[in-house]
Design an enzyme around this catalytic site. Sequence first.
Site, PDB file in Angstrom:
ATOM      1  N   LYS A 140      60.334  49.028 -43.779  1.00  0.00           N
ATOM      2  CA  LYS A 140      59.285  49.352 -42.822  1.00  0.00           C
ATOM      3  C   LYS A 140      57.990  49.529 -43.604  1.00  0.00           C
ATOM      4  O   LYS A 140      58.015  49.774 -44.819  1.00  0.00           O
ATOM      5  CB  LYS A 140      59.653  50.573 -42.012  1.00  0.00           C
ATOM      6  N   HIS A 184      59.676  61.140 -46.723  1.00  0.00           N
ATOM      7  CA  HIS A 184      58.843  62.151 -46.071  1.00  0.00           C
ATOM      8  C   HIS A 184      59.247  63.572 -46.452  1.00  0.00           C
ATOM      9  O   HIS A 184      58.650  64.524 -45.969  1.00  0.00           O
ATOM     10  CB  HIS A 184      58.958  61.969 -44.565  1.00  0.00           C
ATOM     11  N   THR A 241      70.959  53.567 -37.221  1.00  0.00           N
ATOM     12  CA  THR A 241      69.783  54.149 -37.871  1.00  0.00           C
ATOM     13  C   THR A 241      69.710  53.730 -39.339  1.00  0.00           C
ATOM     14  O   THR A 241      70.718  53.745 -40.030  1.00  0.00           O
ATOM     15  CB  THR A 241      69.882  55.681 -37.771  1.00  0.00           C
ATOM     16  N   GLU A 262      61.899  51.793 -35.719  1.00  0.00           N
ATOM     17  CA  GLU A 262      62.721  52.974 -35.485  1.00  0.00           C
ATOM     18  C   GLU A 262      61.854  54.065 -34.872  1.00  0.00           C
ATOM     19  O   GLU A 262      60.658  54.157 -35.167  1.00  0.00           O
ATOM     20  CB  GLU A 262      63.297  53.498 -36.798  1.00  0.00           C
ATOM     21  N   GLU A 263      62.510  54.921 -34.103  1.00  0.00           N
ATOM     22  CA  GLU A 263      61.781  56.021 -33.463  1.00  0.00           C
ATOM     23  C   GLU A 263      61.192  56.989 -34.488  1.00  0.00           C
ATOM     24  O   GLU A 263      60.324  57.771 -34.162  1.00  0.00           O
ATOM     25  CB  GLU A 263      62.683  56.776 -32.485  1.00  0.00           C
ATOM     26  N   SER A 264      61.682  56.931 -35.722  1.00  0.00           N
ATOM     27  CA  SER A 264      61.244  57.862 -36.755  1.00  0.00           C
ATOM     28  C   SER A 264      59.982  57.355 -37.454  1.00  0.00           C
ATOM     29  O   SER A 264      59.833  57.516 -38.654  1.00  0.00           O
ATOM     30  CB  SER A 264      62.377  58.049 -37.761  1.00  0.00           C
ATOM     31  N   ASP A 290      56.160  54.040 -46.021  1.00  0.00           N
ATOM     32  CA  ASP A 290      56.804  53.117 -45.086  1.00  0.00           C
ATOM     33  C   ASP A 290      56.720  53.581 -43.625  1.00  0.00           C
ATOM     34  O   ASP A 290      56.959  52.802 -42.718  1.00  0.00           O
ATOM     35  CB  ASP A 290      58.265  52.814 -45.498  1.00  0.00           C
ATOM     36  N   ASP A 308      53.585  58.237 -44.705  1.00  0.00           N
ATOM     37  CA  ASP A 308      54.420  59.268 -45.326  1.00  0.00           C
ATOM     38  C   ASP A 308      54.437  59.185 -46.848  1.00  0.00           C
ATOM     39  O   ASP A 308      53.675  58.417 -47.448  1.00  0.00           O
ATOM     40  CB  ASP A 308      55.848  59.186 -44.778  1.00  0.00           C
ATOM     41  N   THR A 364      71.448  57.563 -45.584  1.00  0.00           N
ATOM     42  CA  THR A 364      70.697  56.610 -44.755  1.00  0.00           C
ATOM     43  C   THR A 364      69.760  55.774 -45.622  1.00  0.00           C
ATOM     44  O   THR A 364      69.526  54.606 -45.366  1.00  0.00           O
ATOM     45  CB  THR A 364      69.862  57.362 -43.695  1.00  0.00           C
ATOM     46  N   ARG A 370      69.658  61.074 -52.119  1.00  0.00           N
ATOM     47  CA  ARG A 370      68.619  62.090 -51.992  1.00  0.00           C
ATOM     48  C   ARG A 370      69.188  63.452 -52.278  1.00  0.00           C
ATOM     49  O   ARG A 370      70.186  63.846 -51.678  1.00  0.00           O
ATOM     50  CB  ARG A 370      68.065  62.080 -50.574  1.00  0.00           C
TER      51      ARG A 370
END
Length: 543
Positions: A376, A114, A344, A363-365, A281, A277, A18, A22
């Site tokens: 963001k 995060h 997403t 975004e909801e996150s 962002d 975070d 995403t 990572r």
Amino acid sequence: MTFQTVSTKPIEGQKPGTSGLRKKTRVFMEPHYLENFVQSVFDAIGGGQGKKLVIGGDGRFFNATAIQIIIKMAAANGAAQVIVGQDGLLSTPAASHLIRLNKADGGFILSASHNPGGIDEDFGLKFNAANGGPAPEGLTQLMFEATEKISTYNIADIDDVDLTKIGSTSRADLQVVIVDPVESYQALMETLFDFDAIRDLFAGGFTMRFDAMHAITGPYATAILEDTLGAPSGTVVNKIPLEDFGKGHPDPNPIWAKPLMDLMMSDKAPDLGAASDGDGDRNMIVGRGAYVTPSDSLAILAANAHLAPAYRSGIVGIARSMPTSAASDRVAKKLGVEAFETPTGWKFFGNLLDAGRVTICGEESAGTGSDHVREKDGLWAVLLWLNILAVRKMSVAEILRDHWHTYGRDYYSRHDFEAIATDKANALMTDLRARLTDLAGQSFAGLTVASADEFSYLDPVDGSQSNQQGVRVYFEGGGRAVFRLSGTGTEGATLRLYLEQYAPPEGDHGVDPQLALGQVRDAAQSLCRMEAFIGRTTPDVMT
Ligand code: G1P
Ligand code: ZN
């Protein structure tokens, strides 16, 4: 100085997710791991020759070491200039801004957002393109293909750069410019918001706590909120970025920012609580006794953006990720502007922003942002809230209530089921997909399915298509459940269940969200046969 061409072999699993690549930090530290990926990025962008690149990260363990390697590889790949944050630090939105400001060809951002940091935790690397935004899917695919056929990488045998000293040095043909990480970002914020009005707000006794969670926004928030806007010293807490974030989980939500939540729900609460975070962002906004869900925050920011100088003439459109609640769609409708529903991940907003189709995205996150950068931006959201509070002279709770009375309330919560065996999580999704066409009309836990589909997105700007972006189930009566697997985890699979229930303007807006969502949750769990597939129905995290 010598350039080396080092032989290597493809390493499995270097597929950006995403938000970039990572992995566990120790994986990134394995021989050739970082180098293979960085070389693959250069290969995917057509080589490094003559390029100008921004480099910086959130300061987590391995940040500075990785930056030295990237600089040496940039030199060996023929780059002309790298612009690096002092001490290797740059928040993700600040990096995005620096790319745009300097008309760079792109940038390397070192962060796992995060996720916790440290040698036994997570590390990440992503490449942002010349527009300042995360590489779009076409480009991440090229990177991945390059990782699968790599046989050599280029690295220069040069001294490490002193990242602590602001200024310009050179290493052979590469110019290395070390910049203050905060300065140009702060200058940008000053052009967007009414700093005088916010200064007056603080001078009038408005109180706030900003929790930087031992991560990157500490220096930014201190410079802007305390040193410039006059918030009392001590407003920003946990302000020194630490390589392991104080062993915490730098995710600004009610679970991980619990000390802030506890304060805001107590009688000692300041007027505004906010947190950001690992890489700066994300944001969390909470008023005295009033938590604002990220989906509501997006809607409220969009509805009130015209109160800030940058958006005075109005916004052109709003984009939200599919799992984000429909609250912002209602605002777009009322404003008569376009609303977009994207997969997403911030990378899907880039084209819409570049094409001038949207001004605000979210975004909801816990991510909100605008066309000022292509990421963001946590502090941006906090400053826009402050600007709105300064103009409207209402409390956060009053603004929330007023919003719900105008648009209705979209009760919202996300339930995460973490570290599930990947095959079990995949089996649940496969089974759900197979039953999708039959779901309409069926009832689960007393709720009838109105429609169900798997979300796919046709980018209206470049025509690219992204499939399998999560399952949406709409229930009669205004409920919705969304099922998708996380694309940022580093261990097993994480199933995200997103729950939403609309209550009209004239309704009761004071119900506990988990209660208001109880029926949708039960229906969703039963519908996806959660217990049977993953053996549990209690989430690890509820936001
Ligand atoms: C998560 C969030 C997503 C966000 C991403 C990067 O991705 O859900 O909204 O863009 O982190 O911050 P996921 O793990 O769900 O793929
Ligand atoms: Zn982040």
